[in-house]
Design an enzyme around this catalytic site. Sequence first.
Site, mmCIF file in Angstrom:
data_model
loop_
_atom_site.group_PDB
_atom_site.id
_atom_site.type_symbol
_atom_site.label_atom_id
_atom_site.label_comp_id
_atom_site.label_asym_id
_atom_site.label_seq_id
_atom_site.Cartn_x
_atom_site.Cartn_y
_atom_site.Cartn_z
ATOM 1 N N HIS A 257 0.809 -1.222 0.000
ATOM 2 C CA HIS A 257 0.000 0.000 0.000
ATOM 3 C C HIS A 257 0.850 1.283 0.000
ATOM 4 O O HIS A 257 0.608 2.195 -0.790
ATOM 5 C CB HIS A 257 -0.929 0.023 1.211
ATOM 6 C CG HIS A 257 -1.681 -1.249 1.444
ATOM 7 N ND1 HIS A 257 -2.163 -2.019 0.420
ATOM 8 C CD2 HIS A 257 -2.048 -1.884 2.584
ATOM 9 C CE1 HIS A 257 -2.798 -3.080 0.927
ATOM 10 N NE2 HIS A 257 -2.731 -3.022 2.226
ATOM 11 N N LYS A 357 0.099 0.317 13.950
ATOM 12 C CA LYS A 357 -1.161 -0.083 14.585
ATOM 13 C C LYS A 357 -1.196 0.520 15.983
ATOM 14 O O LYS A 357 -0.167 0.826 16.569
ATOM 15 C CB LYS A 357 -1.227 -1.601 14.685
ATOM 16 C CG LYS A 357 -1.196 -2.271 13.313
ATOM 17 C CD LYS A 357 -2.306 -3.272 13.154
ATOM 18 C CE LYS A 357 -2.257 -3.982 11.832
ATOM 19 N NZ LYS A 357 -3.364 -3.617 10.942
HETATM 20 C C1 BG6 Z 1 -4.543 -4.724 4.964
HETATM 21 C C2 BG6 Z 1 -3.676 -5.121 6.122
HETATM 22 O O1 BG6 Z 1 -3.916 -4.982 3.735
HETATM 23 O O2 BG6 Z 1 -4.821 -3.334 5.048
HETATM 24 C C3 BG6 Z 1 -4.316 -4.774 7.444
HETATM 25 O O3 BG6 Z 1 -3.421 -6.514 6.065
HETATM 26 C C4 BG6 Z 1 -4.696 -3.322 7.462
HETATM 27 O O4 BG6 Z 1 -3.448 -5.077 8.530
HETATM 28 C C5 BG6 Z 1 -5.500 -2.961 6.229
HETATM 29 O O5 BG6 Z 1 -5.466 -3.096 8.636
HETATM 30 C C6 BG6 Z 1 -5.742 -1.480 6.151
HETATM 31 O O6 BG6 Z 1 -6.654 -1.245 5.120
HETATM 32 P P1 BG6 Z 1 -7.623 0.017 5.172
HETATM 33 O O7 BG6 Z 1 -8.369 -0.071 3.899
HETATM 34 O O8 BG6 Z 1 -8.463 -0.142 6.404
HETATM 35 O O9 BG6 Z 1 -6.713 1.187 5.268
#
Ligand code: BG6
Length: 506
Positions: A257, A357
Amino acid sequence: MSPAQSGTRENADSCTMVVFGASGDLTKRKLIPALYNLSVEQRLPAGFSLLGYGRSEISDEEFRRKMREAVKEFSRPRVENEPAWGSFAHGLYYLAGDYEESKGYLRLKEFLAKIDRERSNRGNRIFYLATPPDLYAPVIQRISAAGLAGKGARDAGWTRIVIEKPFGSDLESARALNRELHEVFDEEQVYRIDHYLGKETVQNILVFRFGNAVFEPIWNRRYVDHVQITAAESVGVEGRGGYYEKAGATRDMFQNHLLQLLCLTAMEPPISFAGDAVRDEKVKVLRSVRSIASQELAQVAVRGQYGQGLLGGQKVRAYREEPGVAPDSTTETYAAVKFFIDNWRWEGVPFYLRSGKRLPERVTEIAIQFRRPPLLLFNACPVEPVSPNVLRLRIQPDEGIALTFEVKSPGPDICVSSLSLDFNYQAAFGLSPPDAYETLLIDCIRGDSTLFTRHDWVELAWSLITPLLRGWESTLPNFSNYEAGTWGPEEADALIESDGRRWRRP
Ligand code: BG6
C-alpha cells in the site's frame, strides 16, 4: 476505471468467478458485499455467476443463506431488497473440495461446464485465490492440471486469475510465485490485488495531478521540500495475530500500500490512462528509489512495537499479549522509513513513510510540503515564522484534499495565520466513495488491469523492502517501544527531526 469504461452490462462479458477460500473472512466481508452492490447497480454482466470452493461440506442453499447474512452484516445499504437479492443469489453456487487433490478440480471443471450451460457464460472464468498464501502454488498447479488455465486458448472464452496479498514474503518468494504463475498463465491473465488501488481517493491522486494544470509545474524538487505518507491505524491486530506475527508492519503495509501511494505521488505523466502505460510509470519510480544499505539502516528506518496503553479512554493490551502472538515477539507493529527517489524530478526530496497499529486515530494521507518563501517579510508579530504550504491528499477517513496557505490576520499589524482550502468528498458529491473491492472486481470482470500490480512492480517493491527486513532480523529490537494510543516510538521523531522537519499530526 475511466468514465468511458464505467460499468454497464454492455461492455463486460458474462463470466463465472470461482472463489477458492469461499468459507473465509474475505469472501463474506468483502467479495460478496461488493459483488452484491455491483449487481444492485446493474453493473455486473447478465449471467454473472459465483462458484464458492472450500473445504466445508455445505449445499448451494446453505451457501446462499450464509452469504445473505454476510451482505446484511457487511454491505453498504440496499440489503433488504428481496428481488435484488433473489436475482443475485440465483447465480451463487458452492462446491466442496480439497485444495490439493486433483479430484476436486475435475468436479470443478464439470460444475463450471454446467454453469456455462445454465447461465450462457461461454467459458469465461475468473479464479480468485482467497486462500491462505501457502495454498496459492498448489491451487495454481491443480487449475492447470485440470486443463482450466486457458493459457493460449483463444477460442474457449477467457480465463483470469486474481491473487490476494501477501504476494510472497520477500524477494525470493515473490519471484518464485511469479514463476509458478507464469508457467500456467500469461501475465495479462494475472490480477494481483492491492485494495488501496481500488480506493476512490487513491485513484483521485492521478486525476488531481494530471487533470489540473496548476499543480504539475510545482510538483518537483524545486518547490517541494518533502513528502510525508502516513497510514495510521487505531486498531490492533484484530484476531489476526498468527498472520501478523509473520508479516509485521513492513510486509503488511509498506511493500504494497505505502509504496503504491509513493509511486502515484511521484510518477511521471503516463502516455495514456491505459493499464500498462500507468504501470510502466510506477515501475520507473521504484527503479529510481535509492536502495537502503545495511550500514545506514538506523539513520533511515525505525521500527516499533506497541505496549499497553489507552485508546479512546479504554485500556488496551500490548501486542505481545494479543492472541496468537509470542510473548517475546520481535514483530514490528510500526515502521517509519525515509526514501529518496534518484531522478530529475525528485533528487534530494525525502519521502517519509510511516505506518503503525494502535496509533491514536485511523488516518491515511499524503502530505506534500512545499518550500518556504525565499524571504520572510512579515515579522511584525513575534510568533511562529510563516508556515510552508502543505497539500494534503486525504485517503481516509473524511476523504478529500486540503491546501494550507497563509493569510493576513485582521488587525493593524501584519500578522500571518494559516488557513486551509478544503474539498471534502462527502460534502461535494453527497455520497461516500464505493468500497475498493467494487472497483477492483468490476475492473477485473471487464479486463482492465490498470489498478492491479504487475509482476515487475511487485518484485521491485520486494527488492527495496527485503534488505530492510534482513537488516532488522540481524539485530534484536528493544520492544515494546511505544505505548498504544501514541504516535509511535521516539526514534521515529528523531528520524525526521534530525533533518530539521517534523511529523505532521493529521
Ligand atoms: C490490509 C492489512 O492490507 O490493510 C491490514 O493486512 C490493514 O493489517 C488494512 O489493517 C488497512 O486497510 P484500510 O483499507 O483499512 O486502510
